[in-house]
Design an enzyme around this catalytic site. Sequence first.
Site, short mmCIF file in Angstrom:
data_model
loop_
_atom_site.label_atom_id
_atom_site.label_comp_id
_atom_site.label_asym_id
_atom_site.label_seq_id
_atom_site.Cartn_x
_atom_site.Cartn_y
_atom_site.Cartn_z
N HIS A 198 -6.54 -4.59 -1.47
CA HIS A 198 -5.73 -5.80 -1.38
C HIS A 198 -5.83 -6.65 -2.63
O HIS A 198 -5.67 -7.87 -2.57
CB HIS A 198 -6.15 -6.63 -0.16
N HIS B 61 0.82 -1.21 0.00
CA HIS B 61 0.00 0.00 0.00
C HIS B 61 0.86 1.26 0.00
O HIS B 61 0.37 2.34 0.31
CB HIS B 61 -0.90 0.04 1.23
#
Lengths: 211, 211, 334, 334
Positions: C222, C57
């Site tokens: 994700h 991320h």
Amino acid sequence: MIDHIRLVSIIQEIAVVIKENKELLTELDQAIGDGDHGINLDRGFSAVKEKLNGLQNKDCGTILNTTAMTLISKVGGASGPLYGTAFMRAGQIVAGKTQITEEDAVKMFDAAIQGIVLRGKANKGDKTMLDALIPAFEIFKTTIEANEGLNTAATKAAEAAKEGVEYTKTIAAKKGRASYLGDRSIGHQDPGATSTYLILKVVSDFLAKEN
Amino acid sequence: MIDHIRLVSIIQEIAVVIKENKELLTELDQAIGDGDHGINLDRGFSAVKEKLNGLQNKDCGTILNTTAMTLISKVGGASGPLYGTAFMRAGQIVAGKTQITEEDAVKMFDAAIQGIVLRGKANKGDKTMLDALIPAFEIFKTTIEANEGLNTAATKAAEAAKEGVEYTKTIAAKKGRASYLGDRSIGHQDPGATSTYLILKVVSDFLAKEN
Amino acid sequence: MKKLINNPELVVEEMLEGIVKAHPNYVKQLEGFNVLVRANAPVKGKVALISGGGSGHEPSHGGFVGKGMLDGAVAGAVFTSPTPDQIFEAIKAVNGGAGVLSIIKNYTGDVMNFEMAAEMAEMEGLEDLEIASVVVDDDVAVENSTWTTGRRGIAGTVFIHKIAGAAAEKGMSLREVKEVAEKVIANVRSMGMSLTPCTVPAAGKPSFTLGENEMEVGLGIHGEPGTHRDEIKTADEITTHLVDKILADIDYSNSEVAVMVNGLGGTPIMELYVINKKVNEILAEKGIKIYKTLVGNYMTSLEMAGASITLLKLDEQLKELLDAAADTPAFTQF
Amino acid sequence: MKKLINNPELVVEEMLEGIVKAHPNYVKQLEGFNVLVRANAPVKGKVALISGGGSGHEPSHGGFVGKGMLDGAVAGAVFTSPTPDQIFEAIKAVNGGAGVLSIIKNYTGDVMNFEMAAEMAEMEGLEDLEIASVVVDDDVAVENSTWTTGRRGIAGTVFIHKIAGAAAEKGMSLREVKEVAEKVIANVRSMGMSLTPCTVPAAGKPSFTLGENEMEVGLGIHGEPGTHRDEIKTADEITTHLVDKILADIDYSNSEVAVMVNGLGGTPIMELYVINKKVNEILAEKGIKIYKTLVGNYMTSLEMAGASITLLKLDEQLKELLDAAADTPAFTQF
Ligand SMILES: Nc1ncnc2c1ncn2[C@@H]1O[C@H](COP(=O)(O)OP(=O)(O)O)[C@@H](O)[C@H]1O
Ligand SMILES: Nc1ncnc2c1ncn2[C@@H]1O[C@H](COP(=O)(O)OP(=O)(O)O)[C@@H](O)[C@H]1O
Ligand SMILES: [Mg+2]
Ligand SMILES: [Mg+2]
Ligand SMILES: [Mg+2]
Ligand SMILES: [Mg+2]
């Protein structure tokens, strides 16, 4: 009865089977999760396998606790704390013991599930590992209570877990990452239920092989 | 002779042909440049087409200068300044005139090329529009000088430009973006040479059609 | 799989080393742990903030470690919540005596691992270690409901880092910082979409496949599929859909908001600004005033092409804290 | 073509509007022109810096307009040099009386269009308008030679913006700022590679195609192919190749350098840090000291997955200017 040496063998065999199914579990998780379940468990159980190499002579509690701590510190994600807690709770039942009796096994199984429920706050029907574990435990317990012996109980448990995996295909997830998919998760089997089945199958195969 | 009205028609026809070949020119530029030549020229000539709509009655110098300024302010990249300069230099030759004589045409062509060379500092053999323009001009000039007339001269010029395009396939670029490719640019025809050929072909077709 | 990496198993470790080498004035790594803390950690007397989650991320969360934002960030394997021992180390390392607040994104794994870390801290009975946590669940793609996991935490988390970080820097107490964080959480909403999947290095293949004209809508960070798949629309249509979903969730009318147009990692910045243009138009039409805008890659999903939009409803306190100085590798403001 | 856009023909205009809406404190747009200038332009008495080029390189160059860096940025069509009239408007708008320096990347189109803008300025005979320009050619992928166009300007350009921008902010004269810029140009070298092509919106299809195991090496920032195609290697091998090429070009031994690991737009930030780790190892081995490192998307090629590495050899003056405060949408430092 399972002694500490066989316990180590079983756990190490689990590690082997998880590695063999790493891709399968990851693919199942890609469909309805984030595609790391196989990677996570393999990372964890590979570490466990190595850790247990020097622990054959420890008591069952220590072996299971080491397994738990290793899973907790290596797996991550949702499955790490859940499997970690399960092994830890099971280990507490046999702390200091070098033998696991049938009665112990029922208690361990029960404690493991309670640990998972407490940690993950999921129920049967939420499309998680519990959908494999709970039916497996139920049949395991009645089979032991009916004095049919550990092997039969383990075999029936693995079968029930397999049915549980099939059942997860029919429902929408309410817990875990798959829950974000809503009804889109229907039709896919739960990766955690699948790994649970694989683990129980290792146990039943191990016991069957021995006899 | 080409008068101001036909001049506008020719330039507007160039705009049509550039649009038709927008993709071709872009693809050629993708191979050895940055894939915008067709887009650039179409943006520019589309604007020119619109701008010229009200200018049929202006003198040739004004028409060409407007074309030049529009190209300069709409095309960008390497081709904008180069074609812009070319049209501007050509326009200076016929400032205030409403007719372009054969003699004017030779001078205009010459001035256009000189403008491009001055601006871009490229030579023949560098794999640029000059590889189409220079041979085209040479045959144009000798044909006019041999009194074969504007149409024949234009036809021969277009043919020479086409050969020039073919020639660019055989050489490595030394100027412009394609030069960064080194020998990898060999085998590909130059987009700018191609657009130059297309423009000259419009002129020759227009003149041929009229007779 | 096309990636600029060496070994999928080591990518997080190598990345962390690369971060520390790039920003030694900002961060240091706890030896043996995938944890980055401020170069001068622990900051005595200040409430410390940690966050974390799976890797992939970036710049979240390590990029936001620094003055005015986080004190520490825990990096799990790619898209995998970090383990409790790592989190616990982070907590210990940043504790400056005024307490530690964990900022957790609402994923089962993250919540459980942070929970276990807190239990470890309790078990060790560390004096002088007060801990608290908040759970971010800004994603409106998923209906909230008590019998499910609830909403996900996505890009809105960065606003918690910024604002709670400023509160801590100002000298607020753990309870106060937590209250501020909770206020942000109560007022921040996000939603995302993607044009392409992404590939977890260790998995080696994309998480899903999309047709040439398809996009995933309502997805997390994700690489997982979203709430639904749709035909690709224009940027304006997509933006309208995302903003409408957000606006339907809480009442933003007559309020001032902060906007974040967040890229998922593979999106040209050009496109994020095209989206921002439309966000402005929609909000202007509804009379919602934009106080501040962030456009960029703040909470990514590896190389996924897509974007999320976040709106944060502001009051005077939040505005002041949002405006406070911050100095971190990925977010700096005077 | 999967893009978050509305209309390929309007993407630059819509982006610019999105930028201005996001950063009104930093930039404003010149009405009718694709030009961004500082919100407070012209800054009286300060040398003004402009840059520009095709769009698609965001945050370059508009993202670097602000205190300590640029005064204006001219945005051409995607990957297409802006036209002289646009550049000329920018020059006029930023001129604060101390002169305007144009920072041009060495592409035929850019050079010619900036040149024509300068001629327009001359023709208009504007009093009080002193202009100068520098041409950046940091890309070592292409051999330099007098009979070709020479090297390209790529990510190293951002260092010119930063350092010359600081020089201007310090009050240096146009001549001095230009000298500083030229010193940076003389000492900065870059090289890039990519794993994927990118798609110009108006073209609608990728600029080239690459096999599953192929990469382009030595490419610029306009989606064009590179000097050669190769099998994909590990991040370490690729980094070694790029750094070696740079080090072969000028003598960096015993020097201090600034490093930039630049993403081309579609590269996960994770991967950029993996590269940075290796850059550090290589330079440490050679005894080259790293003074400062930038890792991120500074000079992109739309959604291209790939990276470039830039090294800038520093002296005391350059270090001081590199460290000076800057406050722009895409680069801020105290
Ligand atoms: N609350 C929960 N209770 C029980 N099992 C759960 C819960 N949440 C998730 N799981 C199980 O965890 C599995 C996913 O594990 P994994 O992929 O390793 O973690 P993550 O979802 O964090 O990526 C699911 O398939 C499910 O069986
Ligand atoms: N220095 C130069 N002199 C003459 N023609 C040139 C020069 N540089 C480039 N060109 C021409 O310009 C063409 C490319 O134009 P275009 O693609 O519109 O601009 P850019 O290269 O800036 O993208 C090349 O194919 C070549 O024919
Ligand atoms: Mg998972
Ligand atoms: Mg081109
Ligand atoms: Mg996970
Ligand atoms: Mg171009």
